[in-house]
Each structure stands twice: as structure tokens, then as C-alpha cells.
Design an enzyme around this catalytic site. Structure first.
Site, PDB file in Angstrom:
ATOM      1  N   LYS B  85       0.819  -1.212   0.000  1.00 28.78           N
ATOM      2  CA  LYS B  85       0.000   0.000   0.000  1.00 28.78           C
ATOM      3  C   LYS B  85       0.852   1.261   0.000  1.00 28.78           C
ATOM      4  O   LYS B  85       1.845   1.346   0.732  1.00 28.78           O
ATOM      5  CB  LYS B  85      -0.895   0.030   1.250  1.00 28.78           C
ATOM      6  CG  LYS B  85      -2.035  -0.981   1.238  1.00 28.78           C
ATOM      7  CD  LYS B  85      -2.890  -0.798   2.486  1.00 28.78           C
ATOM      8  CE  LYS B  85      -3.824  -1.975   2.731  1.00 28.78           C
ATOM      9  NZ  LYS B  85      -4.963  -2.003   1.804  1.00 28.78           N
ATOM     10  N   GLY B 218     -13.916  -5.243   5.814  1.00 28.81           N
ATOM     11  CA  GLY B 218     -14.868  -5.781   6.784  1.00 28.81           C
ATOM     12  C   GLY B 218     -15.223  -7.236   6.586  1.00 28.81           C
ATOM     13  O   GLY B 218     -16.094  -7.764   7.277  1.00 28.81           O
ATOM     14  N   SER B 240      -7.922  -7.563   8.235  1.00 30.24           N
ATOM     15  CA  SER B 240      -7.766  -7.963   9.621  1.00 30.24           C
ATOM     16  C   SER B 240      -8.476  -9.272   9.922  1.00 30.24           C
ATOM     17  O   SER B 240      -8.163  -9.949  10.895  1.00 30.24           O
ATOM     18  CB  SER B 240      -8.333  -6.866  10.523  1.00 30.24           C
ATOM     19  OG  SER B 240      -8.025  -5.597   9.987  1.00 30.24           O
TER      20      SER B 240
END
Lengths: 201, 298
Positions: B85, B218, B240
Site C-alpha cells: 500500500k 470488513g 484484519s
């Protein structure tokens, strides 16, 4: 009648289906052993070869596909598909399994990383004009068995030649991605090959 | 390569790379061990970053490009593509990542933006870029700047799929509305979308984006991944959700299997069993606007 399957566990399945559909052949996805029974030619798409190898095993297709190749049905693999058809891999994962059937040794990511990916005008045996070939983190062939015919090769900066399109009997493989172009000649070549194979069967 | 016909970094080479990732899962990893777990699970690529989004949220502060040493270690550890990133608008971070040899750059809202009005001119790079989008106009602005792949933004680091669903439905809904419009209507649509007419017309004709569309932000369970595929994603980024869960190796494999078999509930049920704790989620309504990542990018 010819019915071509495209192995659909991961990769650019849609592009191969589009290329084949435009040649007016019946096409379907193959995601499990049941779907393999209804086809008589198979395309293994581009994608991530480690992932395709693992998923092919997990959906129970590895051994059925080995039998499919051994039974002499026409099979074509592009890029990751070429790796899946090779008898031997260099720079792969240690536990990376292939379907095999093509007596070649391929080196994964042979041209380098994505910044080294390229397109080029490639001379292909029996094609009247060159083919704009797209190589993406592509493999090349380091060794071919006696009955393998080399249909195209690239020359690297140090002058060494590496096959990037090969055929052995009913098995065809390219290190590049004809499915990403509008040029259908490789798929056409494969369909002709598959028709003559299925006629012979 | 000796042949002078060779060209690197062409749109087909950049967009084609994303086509090869379709149907796959790209996993956030912070070190070589995690990268190996991801590869073993069947990930098509890994995203190398210093902190997963959940920790960026928790720790606060400025989130930047990862340490080149750490990216090198990950590149050395796996044979699958490695992404990394850069901050929005941070041209130099992108140049550094290209020189290290990463395979794809994510110009990402998860990091703290470096420029509040400009994105990177991605045409200047040989390495391809993926960018986030919440709607079709945003996606087309990124493509116009040279993005070779789009991902819906979602709300990273929350373990809550609601924003990913919203963004995917919005993008797909915006595309559906363009179909059947005549030229006059498409000119107006381009104005409203704040996107170039040529790209809008192309999307209307194709019925999809001209580049691959992944989903992100998400996704925490196999069912989340399969849901996003059913909503039309070409593949899935998981941040995550894997390494903040109880059993990362098993969850990673389960999410890969669910992505492959997204239309087979029996497979999703099987791989969803015995996964242990999922990451603890955050309800987006309780997040103040300043802590929402999806609003970053213009």
C-alpha cells in the site's frame, strides 16, 4: 459433438469462455468431477498456479483430470494452465502438484515480477502473421521431451531461446494469454486440434 | 528482453494481471510467517503492510507505506504476487514500491492520505495499481487516472461487512442504470457521476467496469466472502479478518474455499464449522466520521 470445458476454480475463466464462444463451440465451466463427464476437451485458464493446483485437489479434480489427459482428450493450458500440464516445475512450491501429461520442465515467473510482464509480437509456427502475445509473470519452458513440438519461442537478452508455445499429441500449452486479446487464432488452433482428436477417438 | 517489440506496463499487461487474480483471495500480512500461512491456504496474492487495518484503528497516528526490508522478506518468502500500500497521492511511496519490485500497488484510504485533493497519476508507472471506490463515479475517476483494478472500499478494520455490501451494491446499481440509456442520457450521467464520458459510455456498453472489480473492507467470515462474490465481486481482499481471528490458518483456507464455492451453501456450511473466534467487529454507526476510512479519496 465438441463440448469444451474451462476449469473454473480460479483465474481468467470468463476470457477463455468468451474466446471459445466466439468460435461457435459449446462451452461450459468445470468445477467438479461431475461436470468433467459432460465435456470432451478442456481449457485450463491463466491464474495463480499454486492456488489452482490446491483448489483442483480440494474439489477432487486432480486425479480425474490426470485420467482425462491420459485418455487422450484435447487439453489446452495458458500460463498457469501450462504449469498445471507440465511434468516438472522449477521455482514452484515444493508441494505443488500438477496434472502433468506434457513432457516439459517449466520455470515459474521466469521473466521476473509483474514490472517485467510484457507484450510482444511472437512468430508462431504455421501462423501467417505474428501473434501479439501477452506475458504476465509468465513461465517459460526449459526442457522439452522428444515428442514435444515447439510452436513458438522467445529469445532473452543473453541470446538464450525459450519455448513459450508447445504441443505434444492432444495437449497444447502457451506461456502467454491469447484469451486477453481479440485474436482468436490460438483458440482456433486448439478447437481444430480437439475436433481431429475427438474424430480419432 | 532483446526484442524491440516488447512493451512493459501496457494497459493490457496491467489489467491482465488483475484478471489472473479473479476468483481468488488476497490477504493482508505483516510478516513472512503470515505470508506463508496465506500462501499455504491458497491465497492468490498477499498485501504486505506493517499493521492490519484493525491495529491502525486501535493505535491511531499516521499510517504510512511499509518498511522496504519487511516487504523484501515477504517477497522472498512466497512465490505468489506481493502487493503493498501507498498513501493516497504519495507519488514517492509508489515509486519506492515499484523499485522494490512489488507486483501491485494499492493506493489506499486505509493509510493516512498524503494529498487531500489529488490521487497519483498511475499512468506514469510500470507497476499496476488497485484503488478503492464507494460508487461508480469514484471507480471511473480512478480508472481515468490509470488504476488497472478496482476494489469496493468497505470499512477496513471493522470486521463488519455492511459497508462492503453498500459499496458493491452501489457500484453494480450505478452500472445497471447506465444500461439502456441513449447518448443524451449518458452525457448527463457522466456529468452526474463526475466521470469522463468515454468511460461512462464504455461501462454502459460492457455492462461492467472495464477492469476487474474486487471487494474489500470488513470481510471476516467465509459467508462474508461468499456473499460478496454473490453480489458480483470478481474476488476478495481480506485484511484484519484472518490474522485477528482465533485460528488464522484454518480461517484463511475456509475463506478461500468459500470464495471458490460461493454459490454452494453446503460447502460454505462445512468450511464455517469449528473456526474458533472471529475477529470482534465494530458497529459502523458508533464510528465517528473522522475514524471512517471510506470517506478518504476524492
Amino acid at each position: 459433438m465438441l463440448r469444451v470445458g474451462v476449469l473454473a476454480v480460479q483465474g481468467d475463466v470468463r476470457e477463455h469462455i468468451n474466446s471459445l464462444t466466439s468460435l461457435n463451440v459449446a462451452v461450459q465451466k468445470v468445477r467438479n468431477p461431475e461436470e468433467l463427464k459432460t465435456i470432451n476437451a478442456l481449457v485450463i485458464p491463466g491464474g495463480e498456479s499454486t492456488t489452482i493446483s490446491m483448489l483442483t485437489k480440494r474439489v477432487g479434480l486432480m486425479d480425474p483430470l490426470r485420467k482425462f489427459v491420459k485418455d487422450g482428450f484435447a487439453v489446452y493450458g495458458s500460463c498457469a494452465g501450462m504449469i498445471m500440464l507440465a511434468d516438472e516445475i522449477l521455482d514452484g512450491r515444493n508441494d505443488q502438484e500438477t496434472i502433468g501429461g506434457l513432457e516439459i520442465t517449466v520455470r515459474r515467473n521466469a521473466f521476473g515480477r509483474q514490472v517485467d510482464s510484457f507484450e510482444t509480437d511472437l512468430a508462431v509456427k504455421d501462423f501467417d502473421k505474428s501473434f501479439r502475445a501477452i506475458f504476465i509473470r509468465a513461465p517459460w519452458v526449459e526442457r522439452v521431451g522428444e515428442s514435444v513440438e515447439v510452436l513458438a519461442a522467445v529469445t532473452t537478452e543473453n541470446g538464450s531461446q525459450h519455448p513459450v508455445m508447445v504441443r505434444q499429441g492432444s495437449v497444447l500449452a502457451t506461456a502467454f494469454h491469447p484469451e486477453l486479446t481479440n485474436d482468436n487464432r490460438v483458440h482456433e488452433y486448439f478447437v481444430q486440434m480437439a475436433k481431429s482428436v475427438s474424430a480419432a477417438n | 528482453m532483446a526484442n524491440q517489440n516488447n512493451s512493459t506496463g501496457t494497459p493490457r499487461v496491467k489489467q491482465g494481471m488483475a484478471e489472473m487474480l479473479k476468483g481468488g483471495v488476497i490477504m493482508d500480512v505483516i510478516d513472512a510467517d503470515q505470508a506463508r500461512i496465506a500462501e499455504d491456504a491458497g491465497a492468490v496474492a498477499v498485501m504486505a503492510l506493517e499493521r492490519v487495518p484493525a491495529d491502525i484503528r486501535k493505535d491511531g497516528g499516521v499510517a504510512r507505506m511499509s518498511d522496504p526490508d519487511m516487504i523484501d522478506e515477504i517477497i522472498a518468502a512466497v512465490s505468489i504476487p506481493v502487493m503493498a500500500k501507498a498513501r493516497i497521492g504519495h507519488i514517492t511511496e509508489a515509486q519506492v514500491l515499484q523499485s522494490i519490485g512489488v507486483d501491485y500497488i494499492d493506493e489506499s484510504e486505509v493509510l493516512t492520505p498524503a494529498d487531500e485533493s489529488h490521487h497519483i497519476d498511475k499512468w506514469q508507472f510500470t507497476v499496476p495499481f488497485v484503488c478503492g471506490a464507494t460508487n461508480l463515479g469514484e471507480a471511473l475517476r480512478r480508472i481515468n487516472e490509470g488504476a488497472a483494478m478496482i476494489r469496493s472500499k468497505g470499512e477496513a478494520g471493522t470486521g463488519n461487512v455492511v459497508e462492503a455490501v453498500r459499496h458493491m451494491r452501489t457500484i453494480r446499481g450505478d452500472i445497471a442504470r447506465l444500461k439502456g440509456m441513449d447518448k443524451e442520457e449518458l452525457f448527463t450521467a457522466a456529468k452526474e457521476l463526475q466521470a469522463p464520458y468515454d468511460l461512462v459510455a464504455q461501462v454502459a456498453q460492457l455492462g461492467k467496469l472495464p477492469v476487474v472489480l474486487f471487494t474489500a473492507g470488513g470481510i471476516a467470515t467465509p459467508a462474508d466472502a461468499a456473499l460478496m462474490m454473490q453480489l458480483g465481486a470478481d474476488g476478495v481482499f481480506v485484511g484484519s479478518g484472518i490474522f485477528k481471528s482465533g485460528d488464522p490458518a484454518q480461517r484463511a483456507k475456509a475463506i478461500v474455499d468459500a470464495t471458490t464455492n460461493f454459490d454452494d451453501p453446503a460447502v460454505i456450511a462445512r468450511v464455517s464449522r469449528g473456526l474458533g473466534e472471529a475477529m470482534v467487529g465494530i458497529n459502523i454507526d458508533t464510528l465517528p466520521a473522522s475514524e471512517r476510512f471510506a470517506g478518504r479519496g476524492w
